[in-house]
Design an enzyme around this catalytic site. Structure first.
Site, mmCIF file in Angstrom:
data_model
loop_
_atom_site.group_PDB
_atom_site.id
_atom_site.type_symbol
_atom_site.label_atom_id
_atom_site.label_comp_id
_atom_site.label_asym_id
_atom_site.label_seq_id
_atom_site.Cartn_x
_atom_site.Cartn_y
_atom_site.Cartn_z
ATOM 1 N N TYR A 195 -2.340 25.682 -39.156
ATOM 2 C CA TYR A 195 -2.533 26.222 -40.574
ATOM 3 C C TYR A 195 -3.067 26.578 -41.880
ATOM 4 C CZ TYR A 195 -0.256 25.853 -45.203
ATOM 5 O OH TYR A 195 0.825 25.848 -46.785
ATOM 6 N N LYS A 215 -4.388 30.158 -43.524
ATOM 7 C CA LYS A 215 -4.124 30.442 -45.266
ATOM 8 C C LYS A 215 -5.733 31.147 -45.857
ATOM 9 C CE LYS A 215 -0.368 29.735 -45.630
ATOM 10 N NZ LYS A 215 0.985 30.126 -46.746
ATOM 11 N N ARG A 261 -0.152 8.951 -39.662
ATOM 12 C CA ARG A 261 -0.015 10.700 -38.974
ATOM 13 C C ARG A 261 -1.475 11.366 -38.849
ATOM 14 N NH1 ARG A 261 3.720 14.080 -42.935
ATOM 15 N NH2 ARG A 261 1.952 14.024 -44.140
HETATM 16 N N1 UDP Z 1 4.790 9.995 -45.666
HETATM 17 C C1 UDP Z 1 5.060 8.787 -45.157
HETATM 18 N N2 UDP Z 1 6.284 9.188 -44.558
HETATM 19 C C2 UDP Z 1 7.077 10.375 -44.061
HETATM 20 C C3 UDP Z 1 6.324 11.532 -44.895
HETATM 21 C C4 UDP Z 1 5.636 11.426 -45.498
HETATM 22 O O1 UDP Z 1 4.675 7.818 -45.681
HETATM 23 O O2 UDP Z 1 7.714 9.783 -44.125
HETATM 24 C C5 UDP Z 1 3.820 10.124 -46.075
HETATM 25 C C6 UDP Z 1 2.182 11.595 -45.925
HETATM 26 O O3 UDP Z 1 2.204 10.769 -44.534
HETATM 27 C C7 UDP Z 1 1.363 12.122 -46.874
HETATM 28 C C8 UDP Z 1 2.555 11.339 -47.658
HETATM 29 O O4 UDP Z 1 3.852 10.865 -47.616
HETATM 30 O O5 UDP Z 1 0.388 10.751 -46.805
HETATM 31 C C9 UDP Z 1 2.304 13.239 -48.731
HETATM 32 O O6 UDP Z 1 3.554 13.496 -46.938
HETATM 33 P P1 UDP Z 1 3.898 15.084 -47.334
HETATM 34 O O7 UDP Z 1 4.554 15.539 -45.187
HETATM 35 O O8 UDP Z 1 5.727 14.458 -48.599
HETATM 36 O O9 UDP Z 1 3.083 16.797 -47.676
HETATM 37 P P2 UDP Z 1 1.737 16.947 -46.796
HETATM 38 O O10 UDP Z 1 1.021 15.789 -47.721
HETATM 39 O O11 UDP Z 1 2.527 16.547 -45.845
HETATM 40 O O12 UDP Z 1 1.878 18.480 -47.244
#
Ligand code: UDP
Length: 327
Positions: free
Chosen positions: A141, A145, A280
């Site tokens: 991704y 970009k 994650r």
């Molecule tokens: N996150 C989490 N639980 C969830 C979804 C996201 O703990 O169910 C955490 C994720 O690991 C990151 C933060 O929340 O640290 C923001 O994640 P999001 O997917 O909203 O945005 P990204 O940073 O991936 O653009």
């Protein structure tokens, strides 16, 4: 100004369209509605249902509407998905963006704004992250970009089409009429609010053993209206004869996953059960933007920097639209 907004039925594109119209611009939305919603498109915007993969459709939209500027929001946007389906990103995001750029240069578009990303900065050397940080895309991704940013460099050099690349950190919040409605939803704030609405049982915290004050990841949450205003300022600067530019766009402050959940509990009055689970893949400990450059050059600063305000606006929209745009 007349602006074509590719992806104007999506979350950030639809709210930018709303703000453009409020600012007096003439807007045409181009969107395939795969992920966007027809109801998210402002009623005063023109609408063309089309796919950026279809070169003829893109060119015809630009030739017909003759925009001064193009804003490009239409792409695949999920880091995790890009690790398992890289071709959607390395091919489709890149080709679709190029189709839009080619039509734009052919028809004399003066300013082009690309939605770019903090995912250009995997493992940054300095926090907050400035534009001088070295670019290390964290996923296909981010790489898609990065390639589009490079392509725009050539569009300027060869065709004098000026561009701005806006690298968003974590877009969130809502306007009174438009908000975040993805299917499936993967973002933290809407998922937390789904728990408060009784649509999910609990929220998983993706890792609580990070090198951060409370062990959960720290991110820079920036209100979508602030992002939209940055697009408008950047487009005005390009159309006024300004040079091409790249800006990191964030709040300048970090909030942890646990802080987000706690604030959502306070805003919604719901206990929002949370459970720490595994990390994650691909998540760095801390991502915070420095938005000094856009502040100094365009006078931009966030109007909604408080996490509470951000979550309140999102909560108001989610309460009013518990099923999103689906009636
Ligand atoms: N996150 C989490 N639980 C969830 C979804 C996201 O703990 O169910 C955490 C994720 O690991 C990151 C933060 O929340 O640290 C923001 O994640 P999001 O997917 O909203 O945005 P990204 O940073 O991936 O653009």
């Amino acid at each position: 100004m007349k602006i074509l907004v590719a992806g104007g039925a999506g979350y950030i594109g639809s709210i930018t369209t709303e703000r453009l119209i409020k600012a007096g611009a003439d807007v045409v939305v181009f969107d395939n509605l795969y992920q966007g919603h027809r109801d998210a498109v402002h009623p005063q915007a023109g609408f063309v249902q089309g796919d950026l993969a279809d070169k003829t459709a893109v060119e015809s939209a630009i030739a017909t509407h003759k925009p001064d500027g193009v804003m490009h929001f239409a792409s695949y946007t999920l880091v995790g998905e890009s690790m398992t389906q890289p071709f959607l990103y390395l091919r489709d995001n890149v080709m679709n963006g190029l189709n839009l750029m080619e039509a734009a240069v052919k028809h004399g578009v003066k300013g082009f704004i690309l939605s770019s990303t903090a995912n250009l900065f995997d493992d940054p050397e300095r926090i907050p992250i400035a534009e001088t940080e070295r670019i290390v895309p964290g996923s296909p991704y981010g790489e898609s970009k990065h390639i589009l940013e490079r392509n725009l460099h050539w569009m300027d050099r060869l065709y004098s089409m000026k561009y701005a690349c806006l690298r968003y950190f974590n877009a969130c919040g809502a306007s009174a009429e438009r908000g975040e409605d993805h299917d499936p939803e993967t973002h933290l704030i809407p998922l937390v609010l789904d728990v408060a609405l009784g649509q999910r049982e609990k929220i998983a915290i993706f890792g609580d053993d990070y090198d951060t004050p409370d062990g959960s990841c720290v991110r820079d949450y920036i209100h979508v209206i602030d992002l939209a205003e940055a697009h408008i300022l950047a487009m005005q600067a390009l159309l006024d004869g300004g040079e091409s530019r790249k800006y990191n766009l964030g709040n300048g402050r970090g909030f942890s996953v646990k802080e987000v959940i706690q604030t959502a509990r306070e805003v919604t009055g719901h206990p929002i059960p949370a459970e720490a689970g595994p990390r994650r893949p691909g998540d760095p400990d801390i991502l915070i933007a420095s938005s000094e450059t856009i502040n100094q050059e365009l006078g931009w600063r966030p109007q909604f920097p408080e996490l509470r305000q951000i979550i309140e606006t999102a909560w108001n929209w989610h309460q009013a639209n518990p099923n999103g745009y689906e009636k």
